[in-house]
Design a protein around this motif. Sequence first.
Motif, mmCIF file in Angstrom:
data_model
loop_
_atom_site.group_PDB
_atom_site.id
_atom_site.type_symbol
_atom_site.label_atom_id
_atom_site.label_comp_id
_atom_site.label_asym_id
_atom_site.label_seq_id
_atom_site.Cartn_x
_atom_site.Cartn_y
_atom_site.Cartn_z
ATOM 1 N N UNK A 99 -55.561 -1.358 -41.252
ATOM 2 C CA UNK A 99 -55.675 -1.610 -39.807
ATOM 3 C C UNK A 99 -54.980 -0.563 -38.941
ATOM 4 N N UNK A 100 -54.211 0.328 -39.541
ATOM 5 C CA UNK A 100 -53.492 1.354 -38.790
ATOM 6 C C UNK A 100 -53.992 2.717 -39.238
ATOM 7 N N UNK A 101 -54.315 3.590 -38.289
ATOM 8 C CA UNK A 101 -54.837 4.908 -38.630
ATOM 9 C C UNK A 101 -56.348 4.947 -38.557
ATOM 10 N N UNK A 102 -56.888 6.151 -38.656
ATOM 11 C CA UNK A 102 -58.321 6.354 -38.440
ATOM 12 C C UNK A 102 -59.168 5.871 -39.602
ATOM 13 N N UNK A 103 -58.645 5.943 -40.807
ATOM 14 C CA UNK A 103 -59.357 5.482 -41.997
ATOM 15 C C UNK A 103 -58.333 4.816 -42.913
ATOM 16 N N UNK A 104 -58.841 4.061 -43.890
ATOM 17 C CA UNK A 104 -57.985 3.494 -44.931
ATOM 18 C C UNK A 104 -57.942 4.461 -46.102
ATOM 19 N N UNK A 105 -56.745 4.786 -46.562
ATOM 20 C CA UNK A 105 -56.594 5.649 -47.739
ATOM 21 C C UNK A 105 -56.194 4.806 -48.942
ATOM 22 N N UNK A 106 -56.810 5.085 -50.083
ATOM 23 C CA UNK A 106 -56.381 4.462 -51.336
ATOM 24 C C UNK A 106 -56.109 5.561 -52.357
ATOM 25 N N UNK A 107 -55.069 5.328 -53.163
ATOM 26 C CA UNK A 107 -54.683 6.217 -54.250
ATOM 27 C C UNK A 107 -54.825 5.441 -55.552
ATOM 28 N N UNK B 244 -64.131 3.189 -42.489
ATOM 29 C CA UNK B 244 -64.212 4.153 -43.595
ATOM 30 C C UNK B 244 -63.004 4.042 -44.529
ATOM 31 N N UNK B 245 -63.250 4.303 -45.791
ATOM 32 C CA UNK B 245 -62.201 4.320 -46.808
ATOM 33 C C UNK B 245 -62.214 5.681 -47.495
ATOM 34 N N UNK B 246 -61.050 6.291 -47.586
ATOM 35 C CA UNK B 246 -60.913 7.601 -48.215
ATOM 36 C C UNK B 246 -60.208 7.415 -49.557
ATOM 37 N N UNK B 247 -60.915 7.719 -50.637
ATOM 38 C CA UNK B 247 -60.298 7.766 -51.962
ATOM 39 C C UNK B 247 -59.550 9.098 -52.030
ATOM 40 N N UNK B 248 -58.302 9.073 -51.563
ATOM 41 C CA UNK B 248 -57.575 10.309 -51.260
ATOM 42 C C UNK B 248 -56.857 10.888 -52.475
ATOM 43 N N UNK C 155 -50.477 5.202 -48.895
ATOM 44 C CA UNK C 155 -49.463 4.597 -49.754
ATOM 45 C C UNK C 155 -49.895 4.600 -51.215
ATOM 46 N N UNK C 156 -48.922 4.538 -52.105
ATOM 47 C CA UNK C 156 -49.278 4.275 -53.500
ATOM 48 C C UNK C 156 -49.482 2.779 -53.665
ATOM 49 N N UNK C 157 -49.930 2.349 -54.830
ATOM 50 C CA UNK C 157 -50.547 1.030 -54.920
ATOM 51 C C UNK C 157 -49.580 -0.147 -54.839
ATOM 52 N N UNK C 158 -48.276 0.091 -54.712
ATOM 53 C CA UNK C 158 -47.381 -1.034 -54.435
ATOM 54 C C UNK C 158 -47.788 -1.762 -53.161
ATOM 55 N N UNK C 159 -48.381 -1.025 -52.215
ATOM 56 C CA UNK C 159 -48.829 -1.666 -50.972
ATOM 57 C C UNK C 159 -49.861 -2.755 -51.250
#
Length: 417
Positions: A208-216, A255-259, A189-193
């Motif tokens: 909490x959903x999916x294999x990793x957390x993605x941040x943009x 894990x966190x992915x800086x995607x 998601x974009x950062x509105x989340x």
Amino acid sequence: MSSSAPRFGVNYTPSQGWFHHWLDFDLDAVRGDLDSIAGLGLDHIRVFPLWPLFQPNRTLIRPRAVEQLVQLADAAAERGLDVNVDGLQGHLSSFDFLPAWTRTWHRRNMFTDPDVVSGQAEYLRTLAAALADRPNFIGMTIGNEINQFSGPPHPDPDPVTPDRAGEWLRRLLDACEEGAPGRLHLHAEYDAAWYQDGHAFTPAHAARIGAVTAVHSWVFNGTAQRHGRTGTATEHHAAYMIELSKAWALEPHRPVWLQEVGAPAPLIPPEHAAEFTEATVANALDCEDVWGVTWWCSHDVSRELADFPELEYGLGLLTNDRQVKPAGRSIARLVREVRGRDHRPAPRTTALAVDTGDDETSPHRATCAPGGAFFEAFARLTAEGHRPAVVLSSLAADTMHLAARGITEVLHPHDVR
């Protein structure tokens, strides 16, 4: 906790025709782009099919388009590049790409209409299955910042509640898993989340959903406007989002992915893009559990293409004619420095407690946004030389949770002067 070096990659923006290249797919042109990406020492790309071109009718997923996606993935493998595929595009660089069977005379809510969701699931399952036997296939991302369709400021949103948004995410991730079992499937998601009160897609969904957390991470969201291009909050924005995301994770070392992260002009002037890039990546890598960093983007957008926001034209690590830019040289140097050495950032023992109301729906997220009390307290702590983690206020006295994360001290925003 992993001591392995994080992954380094780039969001692949084709140098010829931008994402419209799918209309005139030229594998030789793609190979040239991938050569220039591999030359930076990167190990993966994130790829963007255009949803209306791949699935122009709800029951037609074009075999030729899927074959071209596989050809791109195979060309990447030949150059040592792994591939993550974003399925629902969705939204890219201010343009929306939605199939006609969801719009105007066929207007249906993309998150809640059973036929639309069924069509999306079949599409994602098909793409994942086509790549399931490729060793360099990382996995699927549901789509690029598709949360922006769920409410304001989108001009024609598809409203959805947080509960239904969570159901939608799980349904589509299940479809990805059916197509390619065991791969790294996620949503982004974009950062509105993280920052927008009342937004349907929540921090809990992301963490909490999916294999990793993605941040943009994009500093044109008010961060650079408030703090300047060299401000602590600006240069640490990606690290802040990584740490903020961990507060909602149920596993202590998810894990966190800086995607997505980039250097947007004019807030980050082109002559300072390399400096911003180095600071941003170094600060992100000072966080534990970073799966990888994927820069936006590979190649500049050609000036021959009209109507993009001005900042979108110059975000590439390479020019439109595949010449390496200063930020590209910075990334290449960072990759050489980090790769192959033990990467184990020290635990962040001091945490700042965040309270957004109910942990599931986070009705009061604005405190986390630039200018919000929590955001500014985190920035002040960081400027003073601290390395704050983030913990939910509801867990701030949970000794087992704190111990699992290595946290020994908890502060609240009102403690930070």
